[in-house]
Design a protein around this motif. Structure first.
Motif, PDB file in Angstrom:
ATOM      1  N   PRO A 128       0.833  -1.206   0.000  1.00  0.00           N
ATOM      2  CA  PRO A 128       0.000   0.000   0.000  1.00  0.00           C
ATOM      3  C   PRO A 128       0.867   1.255   0.000  1.00  0.00           C
ATOM      4  CG  PRO A 128       0.074  -0.964   2.191  1.00  0.00           C
ATOM      5  CD  PRO A 128       0.756  -1.931   1.282  1.00  0.00           C
ATOM      6  N   ILE A 129       0.309   2.306  -0.548  1.00  0.00           N
ATOM      7  CA  ILE A 129       1.017   3.586  -0.552  1.00  0.00           C
ATOM      8  C   ILE A 129       0.206   4.597   0.240  1.00  0.00           C
ATOM      9  CG2 ILE A 129       2.135   3.135  -2.786  1.00  0.00           C
ATOM     10  CD1 ILE A 129       0.035   4.985  -4.056  1.00  0.00           C
ATOM     11  N   LYS A 130       0.913   5.552   0.850  1.00  0.00           N
ATOM     12  CA  LYS A 130       0.240   6.603   1.592  1.00  0.00           C
ATOM     13  C   LYS A 130      -0.095   7.756   0.649  1.00  0.00           C
ATOM     14  CE  LYS A 130       2.403   5.625   6.059  1.00  0.00           C
ATOM     15  NZ  LYS A 130       3.232   6.151   7.172  1.00  0.00           N
ATOM     16  N   ILE A 131      -1.335   8.236   0.781  1.00  0.00           N
ATOM     17  CA  ILE A 131      -1.778   9.378  -0.018  1.00  0.00           C
ATOM     18  C   ILE A 131      -1.535  10.649   0.798  1.00  0.00           C
ATOM     19  CG2 ILE A 131      -3.776  10.500  -1.076  1.00  0.00           C
ATOM     20  CD1 ILE A 131      -4.918   7.746  -1.637  1.00  0.00           C
ATOM     21  N   THR A 132      -0.829  11.545   0.203  1.00  0.00           N
ATOM     22  CA  THR A 132      -0.461  12.786   0.910  1.00  0.00           C
ATOM     23  C   THR A 132      -1.347  13.960   0.540  1.00  0.00           C
ATOM     24  OG1 THR A 132       1.168  13.287  -0.801  1.00  0.00           O
ATOM     25  CG2 THR A 132       1.929  12.047   1.129  1.00  0.00           C
ATOM     26  N   ASP A 133      -2.255  13.760  -0.386  1.00  0.00           N
ATOM     27  CA  ASP A 133      -3.142  14.832  -0.821  1.00  0.00           C
ATOM     28  C   ASP A 133      -4.073  15.211   0.333  1.00  0.00           C
ATOM     29  OD1 ASP A 133      -4.799  16.624  -2.025  1.00  0.00           O
ATOM     30  OD2 ASP A 133      -5.530  15.257  -3.589  1.00  0.00           O
ATOM     31  N   ASN A 166      -2.051   9.121  21.129  1.00  0.00           N
ATOM     32  CA  ASN A 166      -0.871   8.520  20.516  1.00  0.00           C
ATOM     33  C   ASN A 166      -1.176   7.845  19.175  1.00  0.00           C
ATOM     34  OD1 ASN A 166       0.675   9.242  22.815  1.00  0.00           O
ATOM     35  ND2 ASN A 166      -0.047   7.384  23.868  1.00  0.00           N
ATOM     36  N   SER A 167      -2.173   8.375  18.466  1.00  0.00           N
ATOM     37  CA  SER A 167      -2.557   7.768  17.196  1.00  0.00           C
ATOM     38  C   SER A 167      -1.950   8.522  16.025  1.00  0.00           C
ATOM     39  CB  SER A 167      -4.080   7.752  17.059  1.00  0.00           C
ATOM     40  OG  SER A 167      -4.578   9.074  16.959  1.00  0.00           O
ATOM     41  N   ILE A 168      -1.625   7.757  14.997  1.00  0.00           N
ATOM     42  CA  ILE A 168      -1.163   8.324  13.735  1.00  0.00           C
ATOM     43  C   ILE A 168      -2.211   8.004  12.678  1.00  0.00           C
ATOM     44  CG2 ILE A 168       0.649   8.277  11.976  1.00  0.00           C
ATOM     45  CD1 ILE A 168       2.590   7.412  14.145  1.00  0.00           C
ATOM     46  N   GLU A 169      -2.692   9.008  11.990  1.00  0.00           N
ATOM     47  CA  GLU A 169      -3.715   8.801  10.980  1.00  0.00           C
ATOM     48  C   GLU A 169      -3.121   8.989   9.594  1.00  0.00           C
ATOM     49  OE1 GLU A 169      -7.271  10.940  11.596  1.00  0.00           O
ATOM     50  OE2 GLU A 169      -7.650  10.098  13.589  1.00  0.00           O
ATOM     51  N   ALA A 170      -3.642   8.213   8.650  1.00  0.00           N
ATOM     52  CA  ALA A 170      -3.150   8.299   7.269  1.00  0.00           C
ATOM     53  C   ALA A 170      -4.215   7.755   6.330  1.00  0.00           C
ATOM     54  CB  ALA A 170      -1.850   7.512   7.123  1.00  0.00           C
ATOM     55  N   ILE A 171      -3.975   7.956   5.033  1.00  0.00           N
ATOM     56  CA  ILE A 171      -4.813   7.393   3.986  1.00  0.00           C
ATOM     57  C   ILE A 171      -3.946   6.435   3.188  1.00  0.00           C
ATOM     58  CG2 ILE A 171      -6.215   7.855   1.954  1.00  0.00           C
ATOM     59  CD1 ILE A 171      -6.694  10.671   3.093  1.00  0.00           C
ATOM     60  N   LEU A 172      -4.391   5.178   3.072  1.00  0.00           N
ATOM     61  CA  LEU A 172      -3.654   4.165   2.337  1.00  0.00           C
ATOM     62  C   LEU A 172      -4.437   3.747   1.098  1.00  0.00           C
ATOM     63  CD1 LEU A 172      -2.546   1.816   5.287  1.00  0.00           C
ATOM     64  CD2 LEU A 172      -1.290   3.746   4.299  1.00  0.00           C
ATOM     65  N   LYS A 173      -3.710   3.548   0.015  1.00  0.00           N
ATOM     66  CA  LYS A 173      -4.314   3.034  -1.210  1.00  0.00           C
ATOM     67  C   LYS A 173      -3.598   1.745  -1.575  1.00  0.00           C
ATOM     68  CE  LYS A 173      -5.381   4.019  -6.046  1.00  0.00           C
ATOM     69  NZ  LYS A 173      -5.279   4.993  -7.162  1.00  0.00           N
ATOM     70  N   LYS A 181      -8.736   4.805   5.463  1.00  0.00           N
ATOM     71  CA  LYS A 181      -8.511   6.112   6.076  1.00  0.00           C
ATOM     72  C   LYS A 181      -8.718   5.966   7.573  1.00  0.00           C
ATOM     73  CE  LYS A 181     -10.156  10.895   6.203  1.00  0.00           C
ATOM     74  NZ  LYS A 181     -11.135  11.871   5.667  1.00  0.00           N
ATOM     75  N   GLY A 182      -7.642   6.209   8.339  1.00  0.00           N
ATOM     76  CA  GLY A 182      -7.779   6.096   9.775  1.00  0.00           C
ATOM     77  C   GLY A 182      -6.459   5.919  10.466  1.00  0.00           C
ATOM     78  N   GLN A 183      -6.513   5.350  11.656  1.00  0.00           N
ATOM     79  CA  GLN A 183      -5.323   5.176  12.475  1.00  0.00           C
ATOM     80  C   GLN A 183      -4.482   4.003  11.950  1.00  0.00           C
ATOM     81  OE1 GLN A 183      -7.076   4.655  16.350  1.00  0.00           O
ATOM     82  NE2 GLN A 183      -7.448   6.837  16.645  1.00  0.00           N
ATOM     83  N   ILE A 184      -3.159   4.180  11.997  1.00  0.00           N
ATOM     84  CA  ILE A 184      -2.271   3.143  11.477  1.00  0.00           C
ATOM     85  C   ILE A 184      -1.111   2.908  12.439  1.00  0.00           C
ATOM     86  CG2 ILE A 184      -2.802   3.683   9.068  1.00  0.00           C
ATOM     87  CD1 ILE A 184      -0.035   5.083   8.948  1.00  0.00           C
TER      88      ILE A 184
END
Length: 400
Positions: A128-133, A166-173, A181-184
């Motif tokens: 998976p790749i992280k979407i930075t948009d 202490n959560s990190i959120e991101a969007i993965l494709k 979309k959420g905590q990772i």
């Protein structure tokens, strides 16, 4: 009649109370050997078991009405020509719900998912790749069926407060076109998030890519929510499928324990085992308001129960494979009843067909007709003999 089952009545789902038959006088009349006992309306066919017991022929008492020999012979001749109509009542059978069939299929699919999810290289969905948009909106990628389901059921409201510490959120494709979309944690779905695939949408908690905790899954025309573990709902199961709804306890993603099931045909409250009605339950049909209150086995009425027909006839006794079979009592208006053996909803075996103290038959029956030895009492006068398919074939000559 019947009423909702109390909390106490559900304490032991295996309890099969075969108590004494209730003597309430409710409902429609049976076709008894006397013309006045004929039903005013045609009955549908009802089902119940064969019992080959015989009765001991009773003797005439001194309190019976004295008739001259000619009158008694005339009555016997009439009985020999008599054809008793069969009393039939149809017990409706609850159909297997769409929910039950669907969650069985989902359980198999989920088991396959677990196997694949435990294989890290497959579960990562091929890099998976992280979407930075920052303007990316996962909602813009919802297919029409997801939008329709959300419009019908609303957005998911998690029963517990989402942990944001202490959560990190991101969007993965992922390479297959799915999004998260959420905590990772690293590249793992870990914490609270939304996971969109071609055929389903899940919103809730993950632990290292596997659903774990509160969450809701949407598929086309089906909704499932509750507490997940290992990709299966283990508690607080709610599932909707078209016109059906289940809420209650679960095991391995299936209704298991106490729960409620609503379908377009009936409402059921009681116990389940592996997705099927098992144990004590209360079922009410919506079209004719028939009610069954008793034991179930593998989605069928079996064991001891009480069935209330919409025409006010009440049966209490044994069921087998969804049919009235075994010992029981069918009660009609004005304290009229048949008490004895049943097979497939018909009088079959040993029993008493009772109109009044002066009008009754005590003996054997077959397929709803008097068949075998028995004693008929009409206007207080007993006739003892052998019946065949509702006709008196051989009478006791000593009686006249």
């Amino acid at each position: 009649m019947g009423g909702q089952l109390s909390q106490d009545s559900f304490n032991d789902p295996s309890n099969n109370n075969q108590g004494s038959i209730n003597q309430q006088g409710e409902t429609n009349e049976p076709d008894i050997i006397v013309e006045q006992f004929i039903l005013n309306q045609n009955k549908e066919q009802m089902k119940v078991p064969q019992h080959n017991s015989q009765i001991k022929v009773g003797q005439q008492t001194t309190s019976q009405i004295n008739l001259n020999n000619q009158s008694k012979i005339s009555l016997i001749n009439d009985l020999k020509q008599e054809k008793q109509q069969i009393v039939n009542q149809e017990v409706k059978q609850p159909k297997e719900s769409l929910i039950a069939s669907q969650i069985k299929k989902n359980e198999q699919q989920n088991q396959q998912n677990i196997l694949s999810n435990n294989q890290s290289t497959i579960f990562l969905k091929r890099n998976p790749i992280k979407i930075t948009d920052k303007d990316f909106q996962i909602e813009n990628h919802f297919p029409e069926w997801v939008k329709k389901m959300i419009n019908e059921h609303g957005y998911y409201q998690c029963p517990e407060k989402i942990n944001q510490e202490n959560s990190i959120e991101a969007i993965l494709k992922y390479e297959d076109g799915s999004y998260y979309k959420g905590q990772i944690q690293g590249y793992d779905r870990h914490g609270y998030g939304i996971y969109l695939q071609e055929s389903e949408l899940f919103e809730g908690y993950f632990e290292k890519n596997i659903r774990n905790g509160w969450g809701r899954e949407l598929q086309q025309d089906i909704l499932k929510q509750g507490i997940w573990k290992g990709d299966l709902i283990i508690n607080n199961l709610e599932i909707r499928k078209q016109d059906e709804y289940y809420q209650g306890q679960s095991q391995q993603g299936l209704p298991h324990g106490k729960g409620k099931l609503e379908t377009k045909d009936y409402d059921y409250e009681g116990y389940f085992q592996k997705g099927l009605k098992n144990g004590r339950g209360y079922l009410k049909y919506k079209d004719n308001e028939d009610i069954y209150d008793g034991q179930f086995k593998d989605d069928k009425m079996e064991g001891y129960g009480k069935y209330y027909f919409s025409n006010k006839v009440v049966y209490e006794g044994n069921f087998k494979e969804g049919q009235i079979t075994g010992k029981g009592e069918m009660k009609y208006p004005n304290n009229k009843f048949y008490r004895g053996d049943f097979l497939n909803g018909k009088m079959h075996g040993q029993g008493i067909l009772f109109n009044s103290q002066d009008d009754q038959h005590d003996g054997q029956f077959k397929d709803g007709l008097k068949h075998g030895y028995g004693k008929t009492t009409i206007n207080g006068m007993p006739i003892t003999g052998l019946w065949e398919n509702g006709d008196l074939k051989e009478d006791d000559a000593d009686e006249y």
